[in-house]
Scaffold this motif. Structure first.
Motif, PDB file in Angstrom:
ATOM      1  N   LEU A 109       0.788  -1.326  -0.106  1.00 48.28           N
ATOM      2  CA  LEU A 109      -0.027  -0.092   0.072  1.00 48.28           C
ATOM      3  C   LEU A 109       0.781   1.320   0.147  1.00 48.28           C
ATOM      4  N   THR A 110       0.636   2.069  -0.909  1.00 48.99           N
ATOM      5  CA  THR A 110       1.647   3.136  -1.281  1.00 48.99           C
ATOM      6  C   THR A 110       1.482   4.437  -0.625  1.00 48.99           C
ATOM      7  N   HIS A 111       2.244   5.442  -0.948  1.00 42.99           N
ATOM      8  CA  HIS A 111       2.212   6.660  -0.274  1.00 42.99           C
ATOM      9  C   HIS A 111       1.720   7.920  -0.915  1.00 42.99           C
ATOM     10  N   LEU A 112       1.587   8.931  -0.483  1.00 41.49           N
ATOM     11  CA  LEU A 112       0.898  10.019  -1.066  1.00 41.49           C
ATOM     12  C   LEU A 112       1.508  10.426  -2.402  1.00 41.49           C
ATOM     13  N   ALA A 113       0.729  10.690  -3.553  1.00 43.03           N
ATOM     14  CA  ALA A 113       1.124  11.020  -4.952  1.00 43.03           C
ATOM     15  C   ALA A 113       1.797   9.803  -5.777  1.00 43.03           C
ATOM     16  N   ALA A 114       1.822   8.709  -5.108  1.00 39.23           N
ATOM     17  CA  ALA A 114       2.545   7.533  -5.609  1.00 39.23           C
ATOM     18  C   ALA A 114       1.775   6.673  -6.658  1.00 39.23           C
ATOM     19  N   VAL A 115       2.598   6.459  -7.502  1.00 38.22           N
ATOM     20  CA  VAL A 115       1.955   5.263  -8.423  1.00 38.22           C
ATOM     21  C   VAL A 115       2.764   4.194  -8.491  1.00 38.22           C
ATOM     22  N   LEU A 116       2.468   3.318  -9.320  1.00 39.35           N
ATOM     23  CA  LEU A 116       3.387   2.040  -9.158  1.00 39.35           C
ATOM     24  C   LEU A 116       4.611   2.140  -9.566  1.00 39.35           C
ATOM     25  N   ASP A 117       5.067   3.093 -10.083  1.00 39.23           N
ATOM     26  CA  ASP A 117       6.580   3.245 -10.294  1.00 39.23           C
ATOM     27  C   ASP A 117       7.175   4.033  -9.428  1.00 39.23           C
ATOM     28  N   ASN A 118       6.636   4.359  -8.093  1.00 39.37           N
ATOM     29  CA  ASN A 118       7.270   4.936  -7.039  1.00 39.37           C
ATOM     30  C   ASN A 118       7.763   3.767  -5.992  1.00 39.37           C
ATOM     31  N   TRP A 119       7.458   2.612  -6.137  1.00 34.39           N
ATOM     32  CA  TRP A 119       8.139   1.609  -5.074  1.00 34.39           C
ATOM     33  C   TRP A 119       9.510   1.537  -5.348  1.00 34.39           C
ATOM     34  N   LEU A 155      14.080   4.389  -9.136  1.00 36.98           N
ATOM     35  CA  LEU A 155      12.842   4.782  -9.523  1.00 36.98           C
ATOM     36  C   LEU A 155      12.660   4.648 -10.847  1.00 36.98           C
ATOM     37  N   LYS A 156      13.959   5.032 -11.570  1.00 40.22           N
ATOM     38  CA  LYS A 156      13.716   5.247 -13.219  1.00 40.22           C
ATOM     39  C   LYS A 156      14.363   4.022 -13.600  1.00 40.22           C
ATOM     40  N   GLU A 157      14.721   2.846 -13.198  1.00 45.14           N
ATOM     41  CA  GLU A 157      15.084   1.702 -13.871  1.00 45.14           C
ATOM     42  C   GLU A 157      14.106   1.025 -14.656  1.00 45.14           C
ATOM     43  N   ARG A 158      13.026   1.215 -14.366  1.00 50.12           N
ATOM     44  CA  ARG A 158      12.095   0.823 -15.356  1.00 50.12           C
ATOM     45  C   ARG A 158      11.933   1.680 -16.765  1.00 50.12           C
ATOM     46  N   LYS A 159      12.077   1.142 -18.124  1.00 44.26           N
ATOM     47  CA  LYS A 159      12.221   1.880 -19.135  1.00 44.26           C
ATOM     48  C   LYS A 159      10.827   1.939 -19.990  1.00 44.26           C
ATOM     49  N   THR A 160      10.234   0.749 -19.595  1.00 47.24           N
ATOM     50  CA  THR A 160       8.971   0.504 -20.744  1.00 47.24           C
ATOM     51  C   THR A 160       7.560   0.558 -19.784  1.00 47.24           C
ATOM     52  N   ASN A 161       6.766   0.691 -20.380  1.00 52.06           N
ATOM     53  CA  ASN A 161       5.240   0.717 -19.926  1.00 52.06           C
ATOM     54  C   ASN A 161       5.185   1.171 -18.379  1.00 52.06           C
ATOM     55  N   ARG A 162       5.757   2.419 -18.367  1.00 53.57           N
ATOM     56  CA  ARG A 162       5.827   3.172 -17.104  1.00 53.57           C
ATOM     57  C   ARG A 162       4.134   3.663 -16.757  1.00 53.57           C
ATOM     58  N   ASP A 163       3.899   3.782 -15.353  1.00 54.24           N
ATOM     59  CA  ASP A 163       2.825   4.520 -15.075  1.00 54.24           C
ATOM     60  C   ASP A 163       2.583   5.881 -15.351  1.00 54.24           C
ATOM     61  N   LYS A 164       1.338   6.528 -15.562  1.00 58.80           N
ATOM     62  CA  LYS A 164       1.376   7.790 -15.583  1.00 58.80           C
ATOM     63  C   LYS A 164       1.338   8.464 -14.113  1.00 58.80           C
ATOM     64  N   ALA A 165       1.649   9.830 -14.075  1.00 64.00           N
ATOM     65  CA  ALA A 165       1.892  10.273 -12.849  1.00 64.00           C
ATOM     66  C   ALA A 165       0.264  10.878 -12.339  1.00 64.00           C
ATOM     67  N   ILE A 166       0.255  11.103 -10.851  1.00 66.78           N
ATOM     68  CA  ILE A 166      -0.769  11.386 -10.204  1.00 66.78           C
ATOM     69  C   ILE A 166      -1.572  12.816 -11.043  1.00 66.78           C
ATOM     70  N   SER A 167      -2.614  12.979 -11.011  1.00 66.31           N
ATOM     71  CA  SER A 167      -3.445  14.197 -11.276  1.00 66.31           C
ATOM     72  C   SER A 167      -3.126  15.179 -10.211  1.00 66.31           C
ATOM     73  N   LEU A 168      -3.189  16.351 -10.582  1.00 66.34           N
ATOM     74  CA  LEU A 168      -3.258  17.335  -9.392  1.00 66.34           C
ATOM     75  C   LEU A 168      -4.531  17.413  -8.488  1.00 66.34           C
ATOM     76  N   ARG A 169      -5.531  16.814  -9.086  1.00 67.27           N
ATOM     77  CA  ARG A 169      -6.994  16.624  -8.635  1.00 67.27           C
ATOM     78  C   ARG A 169      -6.863  15.649  -7.512  1.00 67.27           C
ATOM     79  N   SER A 170      -6.294  14.581  -7.848  1.00 73.80           N
ATOM     80  CA  SER A 170      -6.155  13.388  -7.104  1.00 73.80           C
ATOM     81  C   SER A 170      -5.073  13.440  -5.915  1.00 73.80           C
ATOM     82  N   TYR A 171      -4.040  14.141  -6.275  1.00 76.18           N
ATOM     83  CA  TYR A 171      -3.019  14.738  -5.157  1.00 76.18           C
ATOM     84  C   TYR A 171      -3.779  15.501  -4.005  1.00 76.18           C
ATOM     85  N   GLY A 172      -4.762  16.392  -4.670  1.00 75.63           N
ATOM     86  CA  GLY A 172      -5.469  17.286  -3.649  1.00 75.63           C
ATOM     87  C   GLY A 172      -6.364  16.432  -2.591  1.00 75.63           C
ATOM     88  N   ALA A 173      -6.993  15.435  -3.319  1.00 76.47           N
ATOM     89  CA  ALA A 173      -7.819  14.416  -2.659  1.00 76.47           C
ATOM     90  C   ALA A 173      -7.136  13.923  -1.528  1.00 76.47           C
TER      91      ALA A 173
END
Length: 288
Positions: free
Chosen positions: A46-56, A191-209
């Motif tokens: 279970l991940t942290h604030l603003a994190a997507v799959l690629d933040n682990w 965090l940058k080791e994965r080169k392909t099929n990366r996740d998209k960043a969190i939206s500002l709206r979701s970050y605010g929520a």
């Protein structure tokens, strides 16, 4: 097991190569990745604030996946998951339970970091039969000291990062000592080791929520953590600015079956700075 067997058996051993899948639950398409052996109790992250799959941190994921099936996922409305991000930790916990059931699991271990650790506490209270063991890091209890300041600290460090052309996590997760600065740079590179099929960043709206949800958690009445009877490994750095380390001590005191690990000269991201020691400890804890 050699690499030929691994590929033949369809076992993914590196987070960098784990495909992103989706599963539908409660009207949401949850994006997730899994790796590691297919047997035993899976470990759901279970991940942290603003994190997507690629933040682990891949060192932490791969380290746990060497012995356990590991599943990571994007919360509702975050990254590649659909839907609208909830504004309470309780709703996020309900989403996590929906996801866990949707992938067909009836018992899991949970490894949760920061906001994820708040979500994990709610799951443990509401769905105790679902959890075997808990590992929670860089987190605090409802109403914990300083948690309501996460928004202010996050905004300040984001501005600081923009002005110095750095990633905010360098300031938010690590100390400003030579050790902390170096650990932060190494973590961000991983965090940058994965080169392909990366996740998209969190939206500002979701970050605010998410910030709203954490703020509400910080203002909430303390809950009775003595009802959580699972073994819990509680970890943090000794100098966490986001969720002050005294909250980690508080959790360890209030959870009936807890073990506390505090890493020296480390901040919120202590488990990433000390990833080798943390993985060793986590595997030993899960194997008991």
């Amino acid at each position: 097991m050699n690499s030929e067997q691994e590929s033949r058996d369809g076992v993914v051993t590196s987070y960098r190569d784990a495909p992103t899948r989706t599963v539908s639950a409660g009207g949401v398409d949850f994006a997730y990745r899994e790796l590691g052996p297919k047997t035993g109790v899976p470990v759901v992250f279970l991940t942290h604030l603003a994190a997507v799959l690629d933040n682990w941190d891949p060192r932490v994921v791969d380290g746990i996946a060497a012995k356990h099936r590991v599943i990571t996922f994007d919360n509702r409305g975050v990254g590649a998951s659909t839907g609208t991000t909830p504004k309470t930790i309780e709703a996020m916990a309900a989403d996590a339970v929906s996801f866990i059931r949707a992938v067909g699991l009836t018992e899991v271990d949970i490894l949760a970091f920061s906001m994820g650790g708040m979500i994990a506490q709610v799951i443990a209270q509401n769905e105790p039969q679902l959890i075997r063991k808990l590992i929670i890091a860089g987190t605090g209890p409802a109403g914990g000291e300083g948690i309501k300041n996460v928004t202010r600290i996050s905004h300040l460090d984001t501005i600081r990062a923009l002005l110095t052309l750095q990633d905010p996590k360098q300031f938010l997760f690590f100390t400003r000592t030579p050790n902390g600065k170096r650990a932060g740079k190494e973590f961000l590179a991983r965090l940058k080791e994965r080169k392909t099929n990366r996740d998209k960043a969190i939206s500002l709206r979701s970050y605010g929520a998410q910030l709203t949800a954490i703020h509400r958690w910080g203002l909430a009445q303390p809950s009775d953590l003595s009802v959580i009877h699972q073994p819990v490994l509680v970890a943090n750095g000794d100098n966490d600015r986001m969720v002050p380390t005294k909250n980690t001590h508080d959790l360890a005191r209030r959870l009936p079956d807890s073990e506390l690990v505090i890493y020296p000269d480390a901040g919120h991201g202590g488990i990433f700075q000390y990833h080798r020691q943390f993985v060793t400890k986590a595997l030993e804890f899960l194997a008991r």
